[in-house]
Design an enzyme around this catalytic site. Structure first.
Site, PDB file in Angstrom:
ATOM      1  CE  LYS A  96      57.513  55.471   7.851  1.00  0.00           C
ATOM      2  NZ  LYS A  96      58.873  55.697   7.291  1.00  0.00           N
ATOM      3  CD  GLU A 138      49.706  55.213   4.679  1.00  0.00           C
ATOM      4  OE1 GLU A 138      48.735  54.602   5.180  1.00  0.00           O
ATOM      5  OE2 GLU A 138      50.607  55.714   5.371  1.00  0.00           O
ATOM      6  CB  SER A 158      64.305  58.409  11.359  1.00  0.00           C
ATOM      7  OG  SER A 158      64.889  58.723  10.106  1.00  0.00           O
TER       8      SER A 158
END
Ligand code: PLP
Length: 430
Positions: free
Chosen positions: A117, A139, A406
């Site tokens: 991310k 968010e 990930s």
């Protein structure tokens, strides 16, 4: 190095920064085939137009990409390694009783803050500076995107407020504490189901009134145009590195690349550099949850229908009236009823195959990877590992499967321990 693909001429981990290629999708209106677009109130259009214009400008600005690339190297820790999971491959071979494929892991779990991310939040924070804005909002569901946003904001000295459903605040205490440590304010959302969907609505509402001073850092390849394109471009560093690493380590491209799909950003990032290489099989793995029944999974590409959610047209889990369905997954990062429009486009075009792994299968892969390789994966990533184990068994020993790992699983150990206590020993044969 081959030039067959428009992205393959960028040496990913040395020299000049890679400028993402200008592709024919999305269209100037943000369409990926029939999908995507911008279904938002008028008041948001101005902010989206401004973002689109600034991004158009920087996408041709080598200095911007140099600066980002430098940060990815020194702050995020890129390039992340491509690692051969030999003991996992050996486990698959022994169980199949024949020679099987080699399994490799693209180690996004080693990126700063523990997941992919941060690739996106650093890029969008740099865009925020280019727009002359001083505040960012985001968010978050599980809190991973909130932490990555708070980290980028701290790095650049931006004010940061993160919307999070009250239910998630309760479930993800550790990440709430991390965000606060990093100087962010966490705003609890009490409306609706008090989870990610409601936090996203609230963040969009904030942005409608604050866009002159504030940038909204969206966390996946979802939402109105130009977000799906921008997030894809920032995450595409994963696939560009992977391509260069494959050519170096294997002297060829991987046969299969597998990634989990929540909103779809880590998968889009891993796949994008290979879209024009038809010999590379691309597989996205959604959350199969407890069963195929509505409410028991979070797999819009597998079981959903086209609809509008959070400003764009894509596959969505919805009932006959178009009401967004409840979703379930053991992994909070996959627990979302929508998916990025480009994945919907790739699905209908037949370029990417989408499938599911259940909670139980992900949990087995979670334990298996920990014990064979000494890597505790995020439960999200464990869905991709599970499917890699399945396909590697049907492939030849000169073939290579790459899993985009990930994130790391530190955040999930309590939940996994709780689930494993209820489950039969999943890997008795180890
Ligand atoms: C958030 C998250 C995901 C799901 O998001 P995508 O946009 O689908 O990548 C997957 N894995 C990890 C580790 C995450 O934190």
């Amino acid at each position: 190095m081959t030039r067959s693909s428009p992205t393959s001429n960028f040496p990913a981990d040395r020299g000049r920064a890679p400028i993402p290629k200008v592709s024919d999708v999305p269209t100037p209106h943000g369409r990926f085939g029939a999908f995507g677009g911008r279904y938002v109130p008028e008041t948001l259009c101005e902010a989206l137009n401004q973002l689109g214009e600034v991004y158009q400008r920087v996408s041709r600005d080598a200095q911007f990409w140099d600066e980002l690339h430098d940060l990815l190297r020194t702050f995020v820790g890129r390039p992340t390694p491509l690692y051969e999971a030999r003991r996992l491959s050996e486990f698959v071979r022994a169980r199949a009783g024949r020679e099987t494929a080699r399994i490799w892991l693209k180690r996004e779990d080693l990126a700063h803050t523990g997941a992919h991310k941060i690739n996106n939040t650093m890029g969008q924070a740099l865009l925020t500076l280019r727009m002359g804005k001083k505040r960012v909002i985001a968010e978050t569901g599980a809190g991973q995107h909130g932490v990555a946003t708070a980290t980028a904001a701290a790095h650049f000295g931006l004010a940061c407020e993160v919307y999070m459903g009250a239910e998630d605040v309760r479930r993800q205490r550790l990440n709430v504490v991390r965000m606060k440590m990093l100087g962010a304010r966490v705003i609890e959302v009490e409306s609706g189901s008090r989870t990610l969907k409601d936090a996203t609505n609230q963040a969009m509402r904030d942005w409608m009134g604050s866009s002159e001073t504030t940038h909204y850092i969206l966390g996946s390849v979802v939402g109105p145009h130009p977000f799906p394109m921008i997030v894809r471009d920032f995450q595409s560093i994963i696939g560009r590195e992977l391509k260069a690493q494959s050519l170096r380590l294997l002297s060829k491209l991987p046969d299969t690349v597998i990634a989990c799909v929540g909103g779809g950003s880590n998968a889009a990032g891993a796949f994008y550099a290979f879209i024009d290489d038809p010999q590379v099989r691309l597989i996205g793995v959604e959350a199969g949850g407890r069963s195929k029944s509505p409410g028991d999974h979070a797999a819009p590409l597998s079981y959903g229908t086209p609809g509008i959610l959070h400003g764009s047209l894509s596959y969505v889990l919805q009932d006959e009236q178009g009401q967004t369905a409840d979703v379930h997954s053991c992994s909070a990062g996959l627990d979302y009823p929508g998916v990025g429009p480009e994945h919907s486009y790739w699905k209908d075009a037949g370029r990417v195959t989408y499938t599911t792994a259940t909670d139980a299968e992900a949990l087995e892969a979670f334990t298996l990877l920990a014990r064979t390789e000494g890597i505790v994966p995020a439960l999200e990533s464990a869905h991709a590992v599970s499917h890699a184990i399945r396909v590697a068994a049907d492939m030849k020993p000169d073939q290579n499967v790459v899993v985009n790992l990930s994130g790391r699983g530190d955040k999930d150990v309590d939940e996994a321990a709780r689930l494993l206590a209820d489950a039969p020993t999943p890997v008795a044969s180890l």
